[in-house]
Scaffold this motif. Structure first.
Motif, short mmCIF file in Angstrom:
data_model
loop_
_atom_site.label_atom_id
_atom_site.label_comp_id
_atom_site.label_asym_id
_atom_site.label_seq_id
_atom_site.Cartn_x
_atom_site.Cartn_y
_atom_site.Cartn_z
N ASP A 59 77.86 65.14 26.35
CA ASP A 59 78.96 65.72 25.58
C ASP A 59 80.26 64.97 25.81
OD1 ASP A 59 77.48 68.60 26.82
OD2 ASP A 59 77.29 67.98 24.73
N THR A 60 80.47 64.51 27.04
CA THR A 60 81.69 63.79 27.39
C THR A 60 81.32 62.37 27.79
OG1 THR A 60 82.77 65.82 28.16
CG2 THR A 60 83.67 63.73 28.94
N LEU A 61 81.91 61.42 27.10
CA LEU A 61 81.69 60.01 27.38
C LEU A 61 82.91 59.45 28.09
CD1 LEU A 61 80.10 57.33 27.06
CD2 LEU A 61 81.22 57.07 24.82
N VAL A 62 82.68 58.86 29.25
CA VAL A 62 83.76 58.26 30.03
C VAL A 62 83.50 56.75 30.08
CG1 VAL A 62 84.97 58.21 32.24
CG2 VAL A 62 83.99 60.36 31.41
N VAL A 63 84.38 55.97 29.50
CA VAL A 63 84.26 54.52 29.45
C VAL A 63 85.31 53.92 30.37
CG1 VAL A 63 84.25 52.47 28.00
CG2 VAL A 63 83.44 54.65 27.08
N LEU A 64 84.88 53.05 31.27
CA LEU A 64 85.77 52.44 32.26
C LEU A 64 85.74 50.93 32.05
CD1 LEU A 64 84.51 54.61 35.23
CD2 LEU A 64 86.58 54.97 33.89
N THR A 65 86.88 50.35 31.69
CA THR A 65 86.93 48.95 31.33
C THR A 65 88.15 48.29 31.95
OG1 THR A 65 86.83 47.40 29.46
CG2 THR A 65 88.17 49.38 29.18
N GLY A 66 88.33 47.00 31.66
CA GLY A 66 89.44 46.23 32.18
C GLY A 66 90.37 45.79 31.08
N PRO A 67 91.32 44.90 31.40
CA PRO A 67 92.29 44.48 30.38
C PRO A 67 91.64 43.79 29.19
CG PRO A 67 92.46 43.11 32.36
CD PRO A 67 91.57 44.27 32.70
N GLY A 68 90.53 43.11 29.40
CA GLY A 68 89.85 42.46 28.29
C GLY A 68 89.07 43.40 27.41
N GLY A 69 88.95 44.67 27.81
CA GLY A 69 88.22 45.64 27.02
C GLY A 69 89.06 46.40 26.02
N GLN A 70 90.39 46.13 25.97
CA GLN A 70 91.24 46.86 25.01
C GLN A 70 90.88 46.54 23.57
OE1 GLN A 70 95.49 46.98 25.89
NE2 GLN A 70 95.11 46.30 27.97
N ASP A 71 90.36 45.34 23.33
CA ASP A 71 89.96 45.00 21.96
C ASP A 71 88.75 45.78 21.49
OD1 ASP A 71 92.01 43.16 22.03
OD2 ASP A 71 90.71 41.48 22.58
N SER A 72 88.06 46.44 22.40
CA SER A 72 86.85 47.18 22.04
C SER A 72 87.11 48.68 21.86
CB SER A 72 85.78 46.99 23.12
OG SER A 72 85.53 45.62 23.35
N LEU A 73 88.36 49.12 21.97
CA LEU A 73 88.64 50.56 21.87
C LEU A 73 88.29 51.10 20.49
CD1 LEU A 73 92.01 50.92 23.84
CD2 LEU A 73 89.65 51.28 24.62
N GLY A 74 88.44 50.29 19.46
CA GLY A 74 88.08 50.76 18.13
C GLY A 74 86.59 51.03 18.01
N ARG A 75 85.77 50.16 18.55
CA ARG A 75 84.31 50.38 18.52
C ARG A 75 83.93 51.58 19.37
NH1 ARG A 75 81.79 44.80 20.19
NH2 ARG A 75 83.76 44.58 21.32
N ILE A 76 84.63 51.77 20.50
CA ILE A 76 84.35 52.94 21.33
C ILE A 76 84.76 54.22 20.62
CG2 ILE A 76 84.93 54.07 23.51
CD1 ILE A 76 85.27 51.28 24.72
N GLY A 77 85.89 54.17 19.89
CA GLY A 77 86.35 55.35 19.16
C GLY A 77 85.38 55.79 18.08
N ALA A 78 84.54 54.87 17.59
CA ALA A 78 83.56 55.24 16.57
C ALA A 78 82.49 56.17 17.11
CB ALA A 78 82.90 53.97 16.00
N LEU A 79 82.42 56.34 18.42
CA LEU A 79 81.44 57.25 19.02
C LEU A 79 81.91 58.70 19.02
CD1 LEU A 79 80.35 55.14 22.13
CD2 LEU A 79 79.10 55.47 19.99
N ARG A 80 83.11 58.97 18.51
CA ARG A 80 83.62 60.35 18.51
C ARG A 80 82.73 61.27 17.69
NH1 ARG A 80 85.66 63.63 19.85
NH2 ARG A 80 87.64 64.22 18.93
#
Length: 380
Positions: A316-337
């Protein structure tokens, strides 16, 4: 088997003396050459003798958090009948060598060495094997052999206490998602009856239709289920200090903190890694903290991982832990909402704050800062 520099020099001298002695009829030189060659042959025989040793090692403890003390106790016993003289031994601890005193170890006797295992860095520290070097009395030949196996010491990431965990999400058949703080049992599916199932769970109408007993499977749909995705892509953590990506170390600490908090609250939790785990390390079936200790940076397979998350819907709750290079992937992660009612993203070591719509983003310098911010925004 290796001939030392002294042995090589003596062997060359023996060849020269024998050649000169026989060529020019100098028996004294030939005698010296024969003596030198005999000494080298004797050294080879002595060094080739294999002492009978038993090696036992015990880590105290074998799993620690980063920075906590850990020690290795090594016991070497001479099980042979002859005194194991002229032995030099060292134990391997990570990339360091630890000397072990074995000179003139009597038959039936043992020696014990205890030393500290370095835990300043997260990882799996391999300890062993013991390497025993046998030398002849003249130091002409040295032969090194391994004894015993390798014992790993697991150095887990630091765990920072979290005082809050997410609430559950109860799903109804019309697609609504409601916050539910307590668990409830809901019908999920039917399966074939197996010996041991309770008869009150048999679905008689379906059983009559298919001609065999079918049993109801119930699940607790409102119990919070957490999925922790550790972004271990090398591209997500580009900054290195002495070869170590501190943002990745902080992400590992945050993952360990969330997983530990969920386990202590008796909540189901799944740990996933964005990049494949190296062969020979802790595999997906291992304990989460062991997997975090062995986690390494790898190739970019985030798209395949996100597709699997969207297909499986493991929580139910997805926790994604990334680094500075992962900010470009926030849009793809947001598609999991659409698949996960709550998505929380922790970004570590970023120069600029990260922003994403419909996501709870926590910018943190390290694992401790993430834990403090997690508690502040716990009602996502």
């Amino acid at each position: 088997m290796g001939i030392t520099a002294r042995g090589v020099g003596l062997l060359v001298a023996a060849v020269v003396l024998l050649a000169v002695g026989f060529r020019f009829a100098y028996p004294e030189l030939a005698l010296l050459g024969a003596a030198a060659s005999t000494a080298v042959g004797y050294a080879l025989v002595v060094a080739a003798w294999r002492p009978r040793l038993e090696v036992a090692r015990h880590a105290e403890p074998d799993r620690v958090a980063r920075g906590e003390p850990a020690a290795m106790t090594l016991t070497v016993r001479n099980t042979g009948r002859l005194r194991a003289a002229s032995l030099v031994a060292e134990d391997r601890c990570g990339g360091a060598a630890v000397p072990v005193p074995l000179l003139r170890l009597r038959p039936g006797r043992d020696t014990t060495v205890r030393y500290d295992v370095p835990t300043a860095r997260r990882g799996v520290v391999p300890v062993g094997p013991l390497r025993v070097t046998r030398r002849d009395p003249l130091g002409l030949v040295a032969l090194s052999r391994p004894y015993g196996g390798t014992v790993p010491v697991w150095v887990h990431p630091r765990i920072h206490p979290l005082t809050a965990v997410p609430t559950g999400a109860g799903r109804s058949l019309d697609g609504r998602v409601d916050a539910v703080p307590h668990g409830s049992i809901t019908f999920d599916s039917l399966r074939e009856y197996v010996v041991g199932d309770e008869l009150r769970r048999v679905h008689w109408r379906t059983s009559a239709r298919v001609g065999e007993l079918m049993v109801r499977e119930n699940v607790d749909t409102s119990l919070p289920r957490l999925v922790v995705l550790l972004d271990n892509r090398a591209t997500a953590h580009p900054d290195r200090v002495d070869g170590v990506a501190e943002s990745f170390e902080s992400a590992c600490e945050a993952a360990a903190s969330v997983v530990t908090a969920a386990v202590r609250a008796d909540l189901p939790v799944v740990l996933l890694l964005a990049a494949p785990e190296p062969a020979g390390t802790a595999q997906p079936g291992a304990a989460p903290l062991d997997r975090l200790a062995a986690a390494q940076l790898g190739e970019d397979t985030l798209d395949a991982t996100l597709s699997r998350l969207r297909r499986d819907r493991a929580g139910d709750t997805l926790v994604v832990l990334t680094g500075p290079g992962g900010q470009d992937s926030l849009g793809r992660i947001g598609a999991l909402r659409g698949a996960y009612p709550s998505v929380v993203v922790g970004v570590f070591g970023a120069a600029q704050p990260a922003h994403a719509t419909e996501l709870v983003v926590i910018d943190a310098a390290d694992g401790a800062a993430f834990a403090a911010e997690w508690d502040r925004v716990r009602r996502w």
